[in-house]
Design an enzyme around this catalytic site. Sequence first.
Site, PDB file in Angstrom:
ATOM      1  N   TYR A  56      11.573  32.365 -28.770  1.00 47.22           N
ATOM      2  CA  TYR A  56      11.394  32.542 -27.321  1.00 47.22           C
ATOM      3  C   TYR A  56      10.592  33.798 -27.013  1.00 47.22           C
ATOM      4  O   TYR A  56      10.861  34.875 -27.555  1.00 47.22           O
ATOM      5  CB  TYR A  56      12.748  32.664 -26.619  1.00 47.22           C
ATOM      6  CG  TYR A  56      13.491  31.366 -26.470  1.00 47.22           C
ATOM      7  CD1 TYR A  56      12.946  30.303 -25.748  1.00 47.22           C
ATOM      8  CD2 TYR A  56      14.747  31.191 -27.035  1.00 47.22           C
ATOM      9  CE1 TYR A  56      13.634  29.110 -25.594  1.00 47.22           C
ATOM     10  CE2 TYR A  56      15.451  30.009 -26.885  1.00 47.22           C
ATOM     11  CZ  TYR A  56      14.890  28.971 -26.165  1.00 47.22           C
ATOM     12  OH  TYR A  56      15.581  27.800 -26.021  1.00 47.22           O
ATOM     13  N   LYS A  94      45.372  43.942 -28.168  1.00 43.15           N
ATOM     14  CA  LYS A  94      44.919  43.373 -26.891  1.00 43.15           C
ATOM     15  C   LYS A  94      43.645  42.555 -27.114  1.00 43.15           C
ATOM     16  O   LYS A  94      43.007  42.666 -28.180  1.00 43.15           O
ATOM     17  CB  LYS A  94      44.665  44.505 -25.895  1.00 43.15           C
ATOM     18  CG  LYS A  94      43.561  45.465 -26.324  1.00 43.15           C
ATOM     19  CD  LYS A  94      43.536  46.726 -25.462  1.00 43.15           C
ATOM     20  CE  LYS A  94      42.491  47.701 -25.940  1.00 43.15           C
ATOM     21  NZ  LYS A  94      42.596  49.003 -25.239  1.00 43.15           N
TER      22      LYS A  94
END
Length: 360
Positions: free
Chosen positions: A254, A34
């Site tokens: 950042y 899946k």
Amino acid sequence: MSRPALAEIRLDALRHNYRVAKASHGGRALAVIKANAYGHGAVQCACALAAEADGFAVAAIEEALHLRQAGITAPILLLEGFFEAAELPEIAAQNLWIVIHQPWQLDALLAAKLSRPLHVWLKLDSGMHRAGFAPDDYLLAWARLKSHANVAEVVLMSHFARADEPGSAHLRQQIDCFRELTAGIHAPVSLSNSAAILGWPAAHGDWARPGIMLYGADPFAGALPQAAALRPVMRLESAVISVRSIARGQPVGYGGVFVAPRDTRVAVVACGYADGYPRAAPSGTPVAVDGQPARLIGRVSMDMLTVDLTDLPQAGLGSRVELWGERVPVGTVASAAGTIAYELLCNVKRVRFDYSDATH
Ligand SMILES: *Cc1c(COP(=O)(O)O)cnc(C)c1O
């Protein structure tokens, strides 16, 4: 020229892991592919396993049809069955197997006009309380299916909430619930996901449902020796695209969340959270640079991340960086980022996929 971010997929390792799953469990095994085979490519994985897999399992009919269109003829089980009754004619036409986990699905199946009887996996809620018939309703559901013209074989199934916890008392209760309720029924049984295949012989039955272990991730994070036989299938890697030296006390990236505790050689690697590398991975998360251990520093950004090369003077521009794979277990990165290997593998995107198969 192209961006160096790459997911290398070893299909021979996938086959090896499928064999490990089958040998550990006995009986037959549905390879769970899946979610695009947990991010590895469902069609490529199904084709690599086609000669030996007893069948496949996916989440929904769309995933199954994709495999049928690619020429996969083996049984395919829909793990949540159908989402609306209108899927039933196509399910019959494509010879798909279905899980029935709730009353409306049972009613819809028995009321349908079908071109052929369907293979049904009847799911018991033995204690996870997510999907499946309550114990009080299970035997009646089984009795209604058993002799109905729309139904071929019925497999009795359940799923565990805590199979990855060695010695879990809750898992024992789930097994007891299932065994007591189904003691009088002669039908094939399927209980085990990867963790139960490796760690819970008492949960073994006629059909195993290995997922994460096929991709070489250890559901027990090293707690059980059995998982050592698994081989990682995906190697996520990229390369160093720039290097700079910064003085002690300077921030990187950042938010300036990493401040260099010493003079530091900082490498920029072309991989970020838009490729599926987790933004939550903190400074210190392991990577491998040209095969040598190194550490992530600073915040992961969308397209890039930064690595400390101070202790690897021979590494530099163009050095290959493994984000996870043989040297850096995906589970280690996942736990550093506060998640599980399943989520990291499913999220890989944008990078080039490169398939190899040593024996074909
Ligand atoms: C996804 C899934 C599996 C596979 O689980 P793993 O932990 O990846 O081995 C097995 N059974 C069901 C019902 C599933 O949904």
